[in-house]
Motif scaffolding. Structure first.
Motif, short mmCIF file in Angstrom:
data_model
loop_
_atom_site.label_atom_id
_atom_site.label_comp_id
_atom_site.label_asym_id
_atom_site.label_seq_id
_atom_site.Cartn_x
_atom_site.Cartn_y
_atom_site.Cartn_z
N LEU A 104 -22.55 30.63 -12.42
CA LEU A 104 -21.36 29.78 -11.95
C LEU A 104 -20.88 30.60 -10.72
CD1 LEU A 104 -19.66 28.02 -15.10
CD2 LEU A 104 -20.86 27.02 -13.23
N ALA A 105 -20.59 31.94 -10.90
CA ALA A 105 -19.99 32.50 -9.86
C ALA A 105 -20.75 32.63 -8.44
CB ALA A 105 -19.88 34.09 -10.03
N VAL A 106 -22.15 32.84 -8.72
CA VAL A 106 -23.02 32.56 -7.39
C VAL A 106 -23.13 31.31 -6.93
CG1 VAL A 106 -25.44 32.71 -6.97
CG2 VAL A 106 -24.61 34.20 -8.49
N ALA A 107 -23.06 29.95 -7.97
CA ALA A 107 -22.80 28.57 -7.35
C ALA A 107 -21.69 28.41 -6.69
CB ALA A 107 -23.23 27.80 -8.49
N HIS A 108 -20.49 29.19 -6.86
CA HIS A 108 -19.30 28.94 -6.26
C HIS A 108 -19.09 29.72 -5.11
CE1 HIS A 108 -18.61 26.49 -9.69
NE2 HIS A 108 -17.84 25.93 -9.23
N GLY A 109 -20.14 30.85 -4.54
CA GLY A 109 -19.80 31.35 -3.50
C GLY A 109 -19.45 32.98 -3.59
N ALA A 110 -19.52 33.45 -4.61
CA ALA A 110 -19.04 34.71 -4.83
C ALA A 110 -20.03 35.79 -4.37
CB ALA A 110 -18.91 35.14 -6.46
#
Length: 289
Positions: free
Chosen positions: A268-274
């Protein structure tokens, strides 16, 4: 500092610190949540790690340096964000920032630190990262982001494992609270450790006054003996992935999520731009894992 050659390992330094620090300060630094199971398990995992070195390699030209986001560091190690470090050493945050600069190591300012991030940026040649304890309220987040932009902070680290207060039973036994509150037990504890009382407590109070929550929000907050506006943890239980998406839209620097402990949260972190995550149990001091 000249006596540091007498300490040959981190364990030596910890042993000396445990003797010097009052029990309440020692408990805050060294303790974990509840029965300390998460802290013990984290240590056990590190103890199980090992190396299988290969011999007969030419290592005359060796280096442990790494480059991350255009910045070269001497080691793939750095200073994690440490709140309330003023109770260990006067002006401790600034001292850590200077050492990080001199040794070319990453340094992350804690949102619970007591030296203004603008000064820490000067001490660290404008290379500090900043770690935020933030509420799920964009009206309070936006001014903080503006302060970080003005200070030219390159990396924002958001801690995601502090949605509720941890059950730190050891601190309750020691009467240590955040915000910090004086008590007869704490005063007696300080008298039993005169070097700490003179070199840290009195030196700090007499020269600078009570340390303040310098970096929790968009402006310098109250003394660490008082509740900040909205409380120390007010609104953190509302921080969610939608907030992260909005922060990503507003924040032009690197974005890191700290306290990730589940594979799905990493995705989810990757999906939200982290840009990166920090896999962390918060030293066994926050949510039990």
């Amino acid at each position: 500092m000249g006596s540091l050659h007498n300490y040959l390992s981190i364990a030596d330094l910890e042993h000396a610190a445990r003797r010097r620090l009052p029990a309440c300060v020692r408990g805050y630094i060294c303790g974990g949540t509840e029965d300390g199971l998460s802290l013990a398990e984290s240590r056990n995992h590190f103890h199980r790690l090992g190396f299988a070195p290969r011999g007969l390699r030419n290592v005359a030209q060796r280096s442990a340096a790494v480059t991350l986001w255009g910045q070269r560091y001497a080691l793939p190690l750095g200073f994690a964000p440490t709140g309330f470090s003023a109770i260990v050493l006067r002006d401790c945050d600034a001292a850590l920032a200077r050492v990080a600069r001199e040794e070319q190591l990453p340094f992350i300012i804690s949102g619970a630190s007591t030296v203004a991030l603008e000064r820490l940026q000067e001490e660290n040649a404008n290379r500090c990262w900043y770690q935020a304890y933030i509420p799920g309220d964009m009206q309070r987040i936006r001014p903080l982001l503006q302060r970080l932009k003005q200070a030219e902070i390159p990396v924002l680290v958001i801690t995601i494992d502090t949605c509720v207060a941890a059950n730190r039973e050891n601190l309750q036994r020691l009467r240590f609270t955040v915000p910090f509150q004086f008590s007869t037990k704490l005063l007696l504890d300080g008298l039993m450790h005169p070097r700490w009382t003179c070199q840290v407590f009195l030196h700090t109070v007499l020269t600078e006054g009570i340390p303040r929550f310098a970096n929790l929000a968009h402006s310098i907050g109250p003394a660490i003996t008082e509740d900040p506006p909205h409380g120390f943890r007010g609104g953190r239980d509302q921080l969610d992935w939608d907030c992260i998406s909005q922060i990503r839209e507003l924040w032009g620097g690197k974005l890191v999520l700290k306290g990730v402990m589940h594979p799905d949260d990493a995705r989810l972190a990757v999906a939200h731009g982290a840009d990166a995550i920090i896999v962390s149990t918060h030293g066994g001091r926050q949510l039990v894992s």
